[in-house]
Design an enzyme around this catalytic site. Sequence first.
Site, PDB file in Angstrom:
ATOM      1  N   ASP A 289       0.799  -1.163  -0.105  1.00  0.00           N
ATOM      2  CA  ASP A 289      -0.080  -0.108  -0.063  1.00  0.00           C
ATOM      3  C   ASP A 289       1.045   1.119  -0.009  1.00  0.00           C
ATOM      4  O   ASP A 289       2.101   1.025  -0.071  1.00  0.00           O
ATOM      5  CB  ASP A 289      -1.163  -0.066   1.199  1.00  0.00           C
ATOM      6  CG  ASP A 289      -2.161   0.834   0.707  1.00  0.00           C
ATOM      7  OD1 ASP A 289      -2.210   1.746  -0.017  1.00  0.00           O
ATOM      8  OD2 ASP A 289      -3.205   0.643   1.352  1.00  0.00           O
TER       9      ASP A 289
HETATM   10  C1  BGC Z   1      -5.133   2.971   0.480  1.00  0.00           C
HETATM   11  C2  BGC Z   1      -5.508   2.034  -0.563  1.00  0.00           C
HETATM   12  C3  BGC Z   1      -5.546   2.787  -1.961  1.00  0.00           C
HETATM   13  C4  BGC Z   1      -3.953   3.528  -2.282  1.00  0.00           C
HETATM   14  C5  BGC Z   1      -3.929   4.238  -3.458  1.00  0.00           C
HETATM   15  C6  BGC Z   1      -3.886   3.839   0.132  1.00  0.00           C
HETATM   16  O1  BGC Z   1      -3.887   4.864   1.057  1.00  0.00           O
HETATM   17  O2  BGC Z   1      -5.175   2.470   1.677  1.00  0.00           O
HETATM   18  O3  BGC Z   1      -6.722   1.413  -0.754  1.00  0.00           O
HETATM   19  O4  BGC Z   1      -5.653   1.845  -3.060  1.00  0.00           O
HETATM   20  O5  BGC Z   1      -4.028   4.416  -1.301  1.00  0.00           O
HETATM   21  O6  BGC Z   1      -4.673   5.308  -3.559  1.00  0.00           O
END
Ligand code: BGC
Length: 749
Positions: A289
């Site tokens: 993530d």
């Molecule tokens: C979130 C993800 C997301 C990613 C990209 C993160 O902060 O937890 O679910 O896909 O950002 O935007």
Amino acid sequence: MRDNSFKQIAAYLIAAGVLVSCTHQPRDNRSSSLSLEQQQIETLLSGLTLEQKAGQLSLVAIGGEPSDEDIDLIKRGMVGSIIKANGAANNRYLQELAVEHSSSGIPILFQEDVIHGYKTISPIPLAEAASWDLEAIRLSAEVAAREATAAGIHLTYAPMVDVTRDPRWGRVLETSGEDLYLASVIAAARVEGFQNGSTNSADNLLTCTKHFAGYGAALAGRDYNIQDFSERELREVHLPPFQAAIDAGTPCIMGAYTAYNAVPATANIELMQTILRGEMGFQGLVMTDWETIPNLVKTGVAKDDYDAIEQAMAAGYHIDMASKRYATLLPQLVREGRISEQQLDDAVRQVLRLKQQAGLLDDPYRYFDTQREQQKLLSASNLATVKDVAAKSMVLLKNHQKLLPLDGTLSDIAVIGPLAKAQEDLLGWWSMAGDPDDVVSIYQGLQNALPNTRFHYAPGVTLEGFEKHGAALIPQAVEKVKQADMVIMVLGEERWMSGEGGSTASLHLPGLQEQLLQAIAETNKPIVTVIVAGRPYVLTDIAKHSDALLMAWMPGTTGGDAVAEVHTGAYNPSGKLPITFPIHQGQVPLFYSYRSTSHVFDAGADNNRYTTTFRDVPHEPLYPFGFGLSYSEFSYSDILLSSPTLKRHGSISAQVTVENTSDVPGREVVQLYIRARVSSVTRPVKELKGFILLDLAAGESQVARFEITPQMLEYLGPDLKQRIDNGEYELFIGSSSAELQNSTFSLTD
Ligand code: BGC
């Protein structure tokens, strides 16, 4: 493929050695056993330097105009994938930089959060889950895929399959609710919908299922908060929806921000290798993530970024989201022998395979057709599909004296509330290219549907964050209501109040909305309250002061029309709650499948002091999981079992006859739950095991027939191994987790 790009593509393919792959003579025994696809990947891989390989593992955020630094990074082959760059023309430009001007010539994989729509926005995922309609959910994901791919995106960070039991967690809006069975079947439907049934069409949006695993257990519902949950909870609750997504063909998994067994998912070898790859059989790509590699340093499990990279690589992460640590530091670690080139190559193979699945290795530009983009975005058929799922997502929670559907002769309706004219707030947190101006507000939807009615609008109060402002507006709203036959209140939360980082300690509607409703109720006019929100709120007082209550969630672009259809009866509500609505916020976490205890609460008993209940609030929720009313009425027959005995290698059927005893056609979601009378561990008091949607004409009866198999009785014993016990089981069928017929059967050899 467009003519003007053919020469460039052919040049690229030849330069990259791709075109030769068909006639290529294998150089060694290893390549002789490779498929054509593998040969294509090996050929590309063998042409890359260490730096270019590390670049392939780097997912870089480039929103808006690319900076000189971004362009330089792409040209140096340091950008394998991009997030936040959207639009066919924009992404074509970036792709050209990568394919024609970069040292590696390998196309970029464009990735994005297309969670419930790209331009035409569907209801939030939690709302869609309330439809229990897998086909409608699949079609909604197909719309998102059609639009996103037309806008130059290849992979979405969806479905989010985390299970949560805590409505304080802002990301509850992105889940399918509290139940692992419902979440699992929806996970599969979404993977199929996004990927369009194939992995090689230009409408196919690759999925990256997230967040592995246990993010939904965030302590106290505070986002990113680490919780020490058990291996049993991991296996029983959090893993099943991931398994369903894997079985449905998701090629990518994203790790969670949080930890399992106190080890962050980004460094967790047991979770990511032993369980995900070893036990669950996942063979695809794993990505972090956002910046979770440097997060290992922040959380104090890595001493520096190099250490963090080593740990992430050991846990099997192939793509580094946003931190650029792989791109900048990995080559040095390989040179020092701290990471083997083999490990690096395996990660690059995963990235190239994903690009191959997106079709980019054959045609890097096929997603960048601006004409196609124009045709696909916000098309009439996309809008119709999302309106259908929006209507199916609405849950009717109360309908005293059948106030809804509205009586067509009403001439004056007051529409009151800070969300009545809201557009942006109907879109929800992940609204991508969704434009508030395209959204039909609830006020507008009602006006469209009831052209002969006079509407009297007042906001009632203002929503300024969580402040209790706008009391001076209440009298004006009361005056408007006095001029009307009835009132539709539109209350709820603003878009930013839920979603990522949108956790709240209070589950009461923000601001002065409860006070507003109370003041309106004093007029004694009939009240319908519509709730626009991404989470279950405590609606106890709201329900008390409303004759009818409709949960509209954040219903998306066509939300206002869908709400209006429910009001007029053009759509007879059929949604059922995918998550429990508490009667008091202190009850949270509250969910239907809690474990049996010795001190069971018994509503009929006189003295319930020594039970697992609170002294100051009722034991039950306000609205249980699976609950939702209809304008029709349904009656259930007793359960008919084909046999009271299920053999270990057989199956039996359980059926009920459901009759629509009303004079309006309607849909009932018939739910099946099972409970073991005796097990080797304490088990949930009931678990959802199936459901059937029945569309019943007025007066019609239909049979809902479930096949009961021994696999439905499987559970984890004290040793956490799967087992199925002979013995007695209770079986429940009904219209919610709290309104059920029951029967018993036994499992024998
Ligand atoms: C979130 C993800 C997301 C990613 C990209 C993160 O902060 O937890 O679910 O896909 O950002 O935007």
